[in-house]
Design a protein around this motif. Structure first.
Motif, PDB file in Angstrom:
ATOM      1  N   ALA A 143       0.839  -1.198   0.000  1.00 19.78           N
ATOM      2  CA  ALA A 143       0.000   0.000   0.000  1.00 19.78           C
ATOM      3  C   ALA A 143       0.870   1.242   0.000  1.00 19.78           C
ATOM      4  CB  ALA A 143      -0.915  -0.010   1.221  1.00 19.78           C
ATOM      5  N   PRO A 144       0.489   2.292  -0.727  1.00 15.94           N
ATOM      6  CA  PRO A 144       1.322   3.502  -0.807  1.00 15.94           C
ATOM      7  C   PRO A 144       1.607   4.118   0.551  1.00 15.94           C
ATOM      8  CG  PRO A 144      -0.375   3.535  -2.485  1.00 15.94           C
ATOM      9  CD  PRO A 144      -0.689   2.381  -1.592  1.00 15.94           C
ATOM     10  N   ASN A 145       0.606   4.139   1.441  1.00 17.66           N
ATOM     11  CA  ASN A 145       0.789   4.697   2.776  1.00 17.66           C
ATOM     12  C   ASN A 145      -0.277   4.116   3.682  1.00 17.66           C
ATOM     13  OD1 ASN A 145      -1.611   6.567   2.463  1.00 17.66           O
ATOM     14  ND2 ASN A 145      -0.267   7.365   0.839  1.00 17.66           N
ATOM     15  N   SER A 146      -0.241   4.516   4.944  1.00 15.98           N
ATOM     16  CA  SER A 146      -1.199   3.975   5.918  1.00 15.98           C
ATOM     17  C   SER A 146      -2.622   4.448   5.659  1.00 15.98           C
ATOM     18  CB  SER A 146      -0.772   4.372   7.335  1.00 15.98           C
ATOM     19  OG  SER A 146      -0.715   5.794   7.453  1.00 15.98           O
ATOM     20  N   ASN A 147      -2.782   5.584   4.986  1.00 18.32           N
ATOM     21  CA  ASN A 147      -4.114   6.090   4.676  1.00 18.32           C
ATOM     22  C   ASN A 147      -4.671   5.511   3.386  1.00 18.32           C
ATOM     23  OD1 ASN A 147      -4.116   7.764   6.963  1.00 18.32           O
ATOM     24  ND2 ASN A 147      -3.053   9.398   5.850  1.00 18.32           N
ATOM     25  N   ALA A 148      -3.884   4.684   2.699  1.00 19.42           N
ATOM     26  CA  ALA A 148      -4.314   4.091   1.434  1.00 19.42           C
ATOM     27  C   ALA A 148      -4.335   2.573   1.534  1.00 19.42           C
ATOM     28  CB  ALA A 148      -3.410   4.555   0.297  1.00 19.42           C
ATOM     29  N   GLN A 149      -4.863   2.056   2.617  1.00 22.87           N
ATOM     30  CA  GLN A 149      -4.958   0.607   2.772  1.00 22.87           C
ATOM     31  C   GLN A 149      -5.939   0.035   1.755  1.00 22.87           C
ATOM     32  OE1 GLN A 149      -6.115   0.065   6.844  1.00 22.87           O
ATOM     33  NE2 GLN A 149      -4.058   0.444   7.651  1.00 22.87           N
ATOM     34  N   PHE A 150      -5.625  -1.161   1.261  1.00 21.61           N
ATOM     35  CA  PHE A 150      -6.442  -1.786   0.219  1.00 21.61           C
ATOM     36  C   PHE A 150      -7.744  -2.324   0.803  1.00 21.61           C
ATOM     37  CE2 PHE A 150      -2.110  -2.379  -1.650  1.00 21.61           C
ATOM     38  CZ  PHE A 150      -2.302  -1.556  -2.747  1.00 21.61           C
ATOM     39  N   GLN A 151      -8.795  -2.272  -0.029  1.00 20.21           N
ATOM     40  CA  GLN A 151     -10.112  -2.750   0.383  1.00 20.21           C
ATOM     41  C   GLN A 151     -10.623  -3.888  -0.500  1.00 20.21           C
ATOM     42  OE1 GLN A 151     -12.305   0.921   0.142  1.00 20.21           O
ATOM     43  NE2 GLN A 151     -11.812   1.514   2.232  1.00 20.21           N
ATOM     44  N   SER A 152     -10.247  -3.911  -1.776  1.00 20.70           N
ATOM     45  CA  SER A 152     -10.639  -4.990  -2.685  1.00 20.70           C
ATOM     46  C   SER A 152      -9.729  -4.930  -3.904  1.00 20.70           C
ATOM     47  CB  SER A 152     -12.109  -4.867  -3.103  1.00 20.70           C
ATOM     48  OG  SER A 152     -12.295  -3.735  -3.920  1.00 20.70           O
ATOM     49  N   PHE A 153      -9.736  -6.016  -4.693  1.00 16.95           N
ATOM     50  CA  PHE A 153      -8.944  -6.048  -5.910  1.00 16.95           C
ATOM     51  C   PHE A 153      -9.607  -6.988  -6.900  1.00 16.95           C
ATOM     52  CE2 PHE A 153      -7.715 -10.179  -4.737  1.00 16.95           C
ATOM     53  CZ  PHE A 153      -6.982 -10.752  -5.765  1.00 16.95           C
ATOM     54  N   ALA A 154      -9.151  -6.949  -8.168  1.00 16.66           N
ATOM     55  CA  ALA A 154      -9.679  -7.823  -9.205  1.00 16.66           C
ATOM     56  C   ALA A 154      -8.670  -7.924 -10.333  1.00 16.66           C
ATOM     57  CB  ALA A 154     -11.019  -7.317  -9.732  1.00 16.66           C
ATOM     58  N   PHE A 155      -8.515  -9.146 -10.885  1.00 17.95           N
ATOM     59  CA  PHE A 155      -7.704  -9.360 -12.076  1.00 17.95           C
ATOM     60  C   PHE A 155      -8.474  -8.878 -13.308  1.00 17.95           C
ATOM     61  CE2 PHE A 155      -5.679 -12.636  -9.359  1.00 17.95           C
ATOM     62  CZ  PHE A 155      -4.341 -12.290  -9.552  1.00 17.95           C
ATOM     63  N   HIS A 191     -16.277   7.863  -4.412  1.00 12.76           N
ATOM     64  CA  HIS A 191     -16.937   7.094  -3.344  1.00 12.76           C
ATOM     65  C   HIS A 191     -16.371   7.552  -1.990  1.00 12.76           C
ATOM     66  CE1 HIS A 191     -18.671   4.721  -6.451  1.00 12.76           C
ATOM     67  NE2 HIS A 191     -17.594   4.025  -6.736  1.00 12.76           N
ATOM     68  N   MET A 192     -16.731   8.771  -1.615  1.00  8.53           N
ATOM     69  CA  MET A 192     -16.121   9.429  -0.466  1.00  8.53           C
ATOM     70  C   MET A 192     -16.651   8.950   0.872  1.00  8.53           C
ATOM     71  SD  MET A 192     -14.054  11.318  -2.083  1.00  8.53           S
ATOM     72  CE  MET A 192     -13.434  12.341  -0.755  1.00  8.53           C
ATOM     73  N   GLY A 193     -17.469   7.928   0.902  1.00  7.25           N
ATOM     74  CA  GLY A 193     -17.966   7.406   2.174  1.00  7.25           C
ATOM     75  C   GLY A 193     -16.881   6.682   2.951  1.00  7.25           C
ATOM     76  N   VAL A 194     -17.176   6.427   4.228  1.00  6.62           N
ATOM     77  CA  VAL A 194     -16.195   5.784   5.111  1.00  6.62           C
ATOM     78  C   VAL A 194     -16.227   4.262   4.980  1.00  6.62           C
ATOM     79  CG1 VAL A 194     -16.239   7.691   6.742  1.00  6.62           C
ATOM     80  CG2 VAL A 194     -17.851   5.808   7.025  1.00  6.62           C
ATOM     81  N   LYS A 195     -17.251   3.709   4.368  1.00  2.00           N
ATOM     82  CA  LYS A 195     -17.329   2.262   4.230  1.00  2.00           C
ATOM     83  C   LYS A 195     -16.522   1.808   3.016  1.00  2.00           C
ATOM     84  CE  LYS A 195     -21.569   1.285   6.705  1.00  2.00           C
ATOM     85  NZ  LYS A 195     -22.796   0.489   6.709  1.00  2.00           N
ATOM     86  N   PRO A 196     -16.054   0.545   3.031  1.00  2.00           N
ATOM     87  CA  PRO A 196     -15.211   0.068   1.929  1.00  2.00           C
ATOM     88  C   PRO A 196     -15.972   0.025   0.609  1.00  2.00           C
ATOM     89  CG  PRO A 196     -15.036  -1.372   3.842  1.00  2.00           C
ATOM     90  CD  PRO A 196     -16.182  -0.450   4.111  1.00  2.00           C
ATOM     91  N   SER A 197     -15.211   0.209  -0.481  1.00  2.00           N
ATOM     92  CA  SER A 197     -15.748   0.093  -1.823  1.00  2.00           C
ATOM     93  C   SER A 197     -15.175  -1.161  -2.480  1.00  2.00           C
ATOM     94  CB  SER A 197     -15.413   1.333  -2.658  1.00  2.00           C
ATOM     95  OG  SER A 197     -14.014   1.511  -2.742  1.00  2.00           O
ATOM     96  N   SER A 198     -15.784  -1.596  -3.567  1.00  2.00           N
ATOM     97  CA  SER A 198     -15.339  -2.786  -4.292  1.00  2.00           C
ATOM     98  C   SER A 198     -15.137  -2.440  -5.749  1.00  2.00           C
ATOM     99  CB  SER A 198     -16.361  -3.921  -4.153  1.00  2.00           C
ATOM    100  OG  SER A 198     -17.614  -3.528  -4.678  1.00  2.00           O
ATOM    101  N   VAL A 199     -14.281  -3.217  -6.429  1.00  2.00           N
ATOM    102  CA  VAL A 199     -13.939  -2.979  -7.832  1.00  2.00           C
ATOM    103  C   VAL A 199     -14.133  -4.274  -8.604  1.00  2.00           C
ATOM    104  CG1 VAL A 199     -11.493  -3.431  -7.383  1.00  2.00           C
ATOM    105  CG2 VAL A 199     -12.160  -2.118  -9.406  1.00  2.00           C
ATOM    106  N   HIS A 200     -14.627  -4.153  -9.862  1.00  2.00           N
ATOM    107  CA  HIS A 200     -14.923  -5.304 -10.705  1.00  2.00           C
ATOM    108  C   HIS A 200     -14.625  -4.919 -12.154  1.00  2.00           C
ATOM    109  CE1 HIS A 200     -17.291  -6.730  -7.204  1.00  2.00           C
ATOM    110  NE2 HIS A 200     -17.666  -5.461  -7.135  1.00  2.00           N
ATOM    111  N   TRP A 201     -14.119  -5.884 -12.926  1.00  2.00           N
ATOM    112  CA  TRP A 201     -13.852  -5.672 -14.340  1.00  2.00           C
ATOM    113  C   TRP A 201     -15.082  -6.059 -15.150  1.00  2.00           C
ATOM    114  CZ3 TRP A 201      -9.619  -3.432 -16.605  1.00  2.00           C
ATOM    115  CH2 TRP A 201      -8.504  -3.216 -15.793  1.00  2.00           C
ATOM    116  N   ILE A 202     -15.452  -5.191 -16.115  1.00  2.00           N
ATOM    117  CA  ILE A 202     -16.576  -5.453 -17.015  1.00  2.00           C
ATOM    118  C   ILE A 202     -16.086  -6.100 -18.307  1.00  2.00           C
ATOM    119  CG2 ILE A 202     -18.452  -4.403 -18.314  1.00  2.00           C
ATOM    120  CD1 ILE A 202     -18.875  -4.550 -15.294  1.00  2.00           C
ATOM    121  N   ASN A 203     -15.013  -5.558 -18.868  1.00  2.00           N
ATOM    122  CA  ASN A 203     -14.368  -6.148 -20.035  1.00  2.00           C
ATOM    123  C   ASN A 203     -12.878  -5.850 -19.948  1.00  2.00           C
ATOM    124  OD1 ASN A 203     -14.157  -3.425 -20.961  1.00  2.00           O
ATOM    125  ND2 ASN A 203     -16.138  -3.612 -21.975  1.00  2.00           N
TER     126      ASN A 203
END
Length: 944
Positions: A143-155, A191-203
């Motif tokens: 992670a770039p820094n402590s304020n940029a902790q990862f929440q989700s990922f996708a290939f 997505h400026m909320g405090v809850k985690p967001s998710s990422v998904h590939w469409i194509n």
């Protein structure tokens, strides 16, 4: 341009919940991951669910003994990766592999789409690509820094060489896996909320993210990975606390969106630059904890099933299949436009080949049952120079002809031990409910019998005593006159900037006075401000809203329905009831009104809810929320006299007068419902209310002794109940869905229709209440789900106008206003009818309205009702009634010809009669002169 006006065949895909026989009861609660959701995944081998005793694979009904206390699972074809307490394990065609967990606090797990032994793990501090063969980490992205902790990922979907990850700093980052995880692009904060967001590939190039805004609005965003500065599309869904669950099908382009705790499933069509909502939304009978898409090979293609969702209910034990079908008349032939060749999800290359830059061959599978086990291999754009013989070659998946939900056995033998579910006992029916639930089968299939004899005959020590259910069966969509109610909304007043949605749930947020069309709603500002604005002036709200200022925070308010002029009652936290006399013609819209017509101290402490009598002038009921003096008090506001007082032990959540004005019903925090005599204040009955303490709302069903109530059960489960006020039995109960917002019931004045409106939701659910007649004893009350109105704007409140405001010529059965964050919409509900030229008296019966009386005359009536009623006929003058038209036709015509045929013939007959009348008028006006005789010619001397 040739495809400009073409539509996708998947636009009209309809979601359908399977029968209870097809549901799978796991017998034990599903484990939850870091996000608090049930751990489940879906792939070519079936649906994988993590249970306390192991990981259960459906339809195999087996569990892995090596993976107890699993926290994350991932599926790729027939391979399953499990992260448990012992570490990371992989099971599939290549055998079993184990390795230590390479990250701390893993939040997401995903198998590589093409490489055999690669698996990706997302921790809060790093994203890791690990290799089971080498038992080592191939790529680590910190992670770039402590304020940029990862929440989700996708290939990525193309060559799986790019990883997209969402971070705590609300940015989306792209990393190149083959270049040692080098950062390729980063987006601006979203997505400026405090809850985690998710990422998904469409194509290969498009991304979809799901998250929250600052105001807890749930959002979807569509991104172009080549231009990550800002999203291409930002779509706002609604306001809720449940995390979004987007499920995308790349073959059809359909996106199914639901959320934790929701019961609604929305459907969208996704393209590279657009996110379009389809008209078919779906409401599940249970609230949802998690969901996954089943494999394409498990679909019933001959039934035009284009997708199947596997939903884990909120009880963490039940799996519900939901099918998405496209309606086609011809189901005898395979529909190639609905089922193109799909990509196989089996691994096709080794990890070394992937990191050397080889392009994976894309294997396609035919879904046509007549072409079983036929695969199409796409030649890669750049040939591979590295041999991949070390990895086993993928075997094409066979497509079943008619697969049943979760009933197809797996073709691969895996080292699993049998998983024995706990049998579900049939519940005992409750005396005060409408229908007792059916017992649910605990077997893993709907048709196949278990091979293990232990599963056929459960041990006697596992049988548990029968328990009474908390809900009756959900309301089923059966035939109803009001099944196809169509709801529409049009913008009426907009650009509202000072709305106040922070009042208590028990408070009224919108009330529109029918005669004067004055809308009252709270606005922000000190001193308890309520805006009074005429709805007869559509357009933009002014910068300075006309308000009344009470001087204290508002507890509740409402318009008086008895006074000849517009009278508004406001109840404040200071215990004072204020009476305001307003008129749209006399109001000064440029100044605030601070002096009420009258004030009355009704409570010594803090106040609660306010109930206004339907026809007695000045008779109101208020509740006190002061813990020292909890009570219900009825006042004659005109004479400023307290009529009666009823002491309470817990705070009253709501209070409402009956339609005949003789009774008052109240729900309290102690979980009880009470019916009081409106004249004396004596207790007429006491029964079981709601288990939750967050709020309740009541609406009486006019002309009957029944009333509908909405409240909360356990775990925020919202409930709709119908009570018999004579003995306070629950004659109909259904669980609506799980949500933190309170729903308010609105019952039609003359029709057995109830509208359920939830604060912060973008839909209104409609039910038909089938009330038995007085002479039919023993007939149960039935709740039938009619329709659901949806809107892109989440609502704060709804206020319906009187029946006289409906456009009966357009078969409008209900109309009103809908308040949302930035404006006011005009709401309309209509019934689709063919013959609108006649008055539809079957849905517009005569109204029975009570005449206005004063308090003394009403009390003097004693036990007998001294109220006089007016009967109002809604039929416009000169309009023929539908019942008269039907009675004029012969029985033979009504039996042999449809209403559509009769309507077409009548319209043609009218045209012929109109033509004959026109010819008759022309013939009567003919005086024997020809047209040229009427023209003016030239003089005789002008001729040559």
């Amino acid at each position: 341009m040739k495809n400009r006006f073409t539509f996708s065949p998947f636009r009209n895909a309809v979601l359908k919940e399977s029968h209870r026989e097809s549901w799978t009861v796991l017998g034990a609660n599903v484990n939850t991951g870091e996000d608090g959701m049930g751990v489940m995944a879906s792939g070519g081998c079936g649906v994988v669910v993590a249970c306390p005793g192991g990981v259960r694979v459906l339809p195999d009904s087996t569990a892995m003994a090596q993976t107890e206390n699993a926290t994350l699972v991932a599926v790729r074809g027939s391979d399953i990766a499990v992260l448990g307490a012992a570490g990371l394990s992989m099971h599939g065609r290549g055998g079993n592999h184990m390795m230590p967990n390479p990250v701390a606090q893993c939040v997401s797990l995903q198998l590589h789409p093409f490489a055999h032994s690669l698996v990706g793990l997302c921790g809060i501090d790093a994203v890791v690509v690990a290799d089971f063969d080498s038992q080592a980490t191939r790529v680590r992205i910190d992670a770039p820094n402590s304020n940029a902790q990862f929440q989700s990922f996708a290939f990525s979907l193309g060559h799986a060489a790019t990883i997209a990850a969402s971070s705590k700093d609300n940015r989306i980052r792209l990393f190149d896996v083959r270049d040692s995880g080098k950062e390729a692009a980063v987006s601006e904060p979203h997505h400026m909320g405090v809850k985690p967001s998710s990422v998904h590939w469409i194509n290969d190039t498009a991304l979809l993210t799901a998250g929250f805004s600052k105001m807890r609005d749930r959002e979807l965003a569509l991104w172009d990975s080549r231009k990550m500065a800002k999203p291409v599309v930002n779509y706002k869904l609604d306001t809720s606390t449940g995390r979004l669950i987007p499920l995308f099908d790349p073959d059809s382009g359909l996106l199914f969106v639901t959320g934790k705790g929701d019961s609604a499933i929305r459907t969208y069509e996704v393209s590279q630059t657009a996110l379009t909502a389809t008209p078919n939304n779906f409401i599940l009978s249970q609230s949802i904890n998690n969901a996954a898409l089943a494999s394409k090979t498990a679909l019933n293609v001959m039934d035009c099933e284009v997708a199947r969702l596997m939903v884990l209910a909120s009880d963490m034990q039940t799996l519900i299949p939901i099918s998405a079908n496209v309606l086609r008349k011809n189901k005898m032939d395979f529909q190639p436009d609905l089922f193109p060749d799909t990509y196989s999800d089996e691994a096709v290359m080794s990890a070394d080949s992937f990191f050397k830059g080889d392009v994976p061959p894309r294997i396609k599978i035919k879904l046509d049952p007549r072409a079983r086990s036929i695969t199409l291999t796409e030649t890669p754009a750049r040939p591979s120079t590295t041999s991949t013989t070390s990895a086993p070659a993928p075997t094409p998946l066979s497509v079943p002809v008619h697969p049943s939900p979760l009933s197809q056995p797996s073709s691969q033998a895996m080292p699993f031990v049998p998983y024995q579910p706990v049998p579900l006992q049939a519940p005992t029916p409750v005396a005060d409910t409408r229908v007792s639930p059916q017992s649910v089968r605990s077997s893993t299939t709907a048709t196949d019998k278990p091979s293990d004899p232990k599963l056929e005959q459960p041990p006697s020590h596992q049988s548990s005593p029968k328990t009474a259910p908390r809900f009756s069966q959900p309301a089923q969509t059966t035939h109803s006159t009001f099944k196809y109610i169509q709801g529409t909304s049009t913008p009426h007043l907009f650009d509202l900037k000072t709305g106040n949605p922070t009042l208590p749930n028990e408070c009224c947020f919108l009330d529109v006075n029918g005669p004067e069309s004055l809308a009252a709603f709270p606005v922000s500002g000190g001193g308890g401000r309520i805006c009074i604005y005429p709805t007869s002036q559509p357009g933009r709200f002014p910068a300075k809203l006309p308000c009344i200022v009470t001087g204290s925070e508002i507890s509740d308010f409402g318009w008086s329905t008895q006074s000849k002029k517009s009278v508004l009652y406001t109840l404040s936290d200071d215990g004072i009831l204020r009476t305001w006399q307003l008129s749209s013609l006399e109001m000064d819209l440029s100044h605030d009104l601070t002096e009420p017509r009258d004030t009355l101290k009704v409570n010594p402490g803090k106040s609660g809810v306010l109930a206004i009598h339907p026809f007695v002038d000045g008779f109101v009921c208020v509740s006190s929320s002061d813990p020292r003096q909890l009570a219900l008090r009825c006042w004659d506001a005109c004479r400023k006299v307290m009529v009666w007082e009823y002491a309470l032990t817990e705070t009253a959540l709501c209070a409402t007068f009956s339609s005949d004005g003789e009774a008052l019903v109240s729900f309290g925090k102690d979980g009880k419902v009470r019916v009081l005599d409106a004249k004396k204040g004596s207790l007429l009955g006491e029964g079981v209310g709601f288990e939750g303490v967050k709020g309740a709302r009541v609406a009486w069903i006019p002309g009957t002794h029944y009333f509908a109530a909405c409240g909360f059960g356990r775990a925020n489960q919202r409930e709709l109940k119908v009570y018999n006020s004579k003995n306070l039995t629950q004659v109909a109960v259904t669980g609506v869905e799980m949500s933190p917002s309170l729903i308010t019931p609105y019952v039609d004045e003359s029709l057995p229709i109830i509208y359920l409106v939830g604060k912060g939701e973008s839909y209104i659910q409609i039910f038909h209440i089938d009330i038995p007649s007085s002479d039919s004893t023993g007939t149960p009350v039935k709740l039938t789900k009619c329709a659901t109105y949806t809107s892109p704007h989440p609502q704060l409140a709804v206020s319906f106008l009187p029946k006289s405001a409906c456009a009966v010529r357009d078969v409008e059965i209900a109309t009103g206003f809908r308040l949302f964050a930035t404006g006011l919409e005009r709401l309309s509900f209509k019934l689709p009818r063919l013959r609108k030229e006649v008055f539809q008296d079957d849905v517009f019966p005569a109204l029975r309205l009570a005449k206005r009386v004063d308090f003394e005359a009403w009390i003097a009536g004693g036990e007998t009702n001294a109220v006089e009623w007016n009967v109002v006929d809604l039929c416009p003058e000169g309009m023929e009634r539908l019942s008269d038209v039907k009675s004029a036709g012969t029985p033979r015509e009504s039996q042999t010809r449809s209403s559509l045929t009769v309507a077409v013939e009548l319209s043609e007959e009218k045209k012929k009669l109109a033509a004959m009348e026109q010819m008759k008028r022309l013939a009567m006006a003919d005086d024997g002169k020809m047209v040229q005789d009427l023209q003016e010619g030239v003089d005789e001397d002008e001729w040559d």
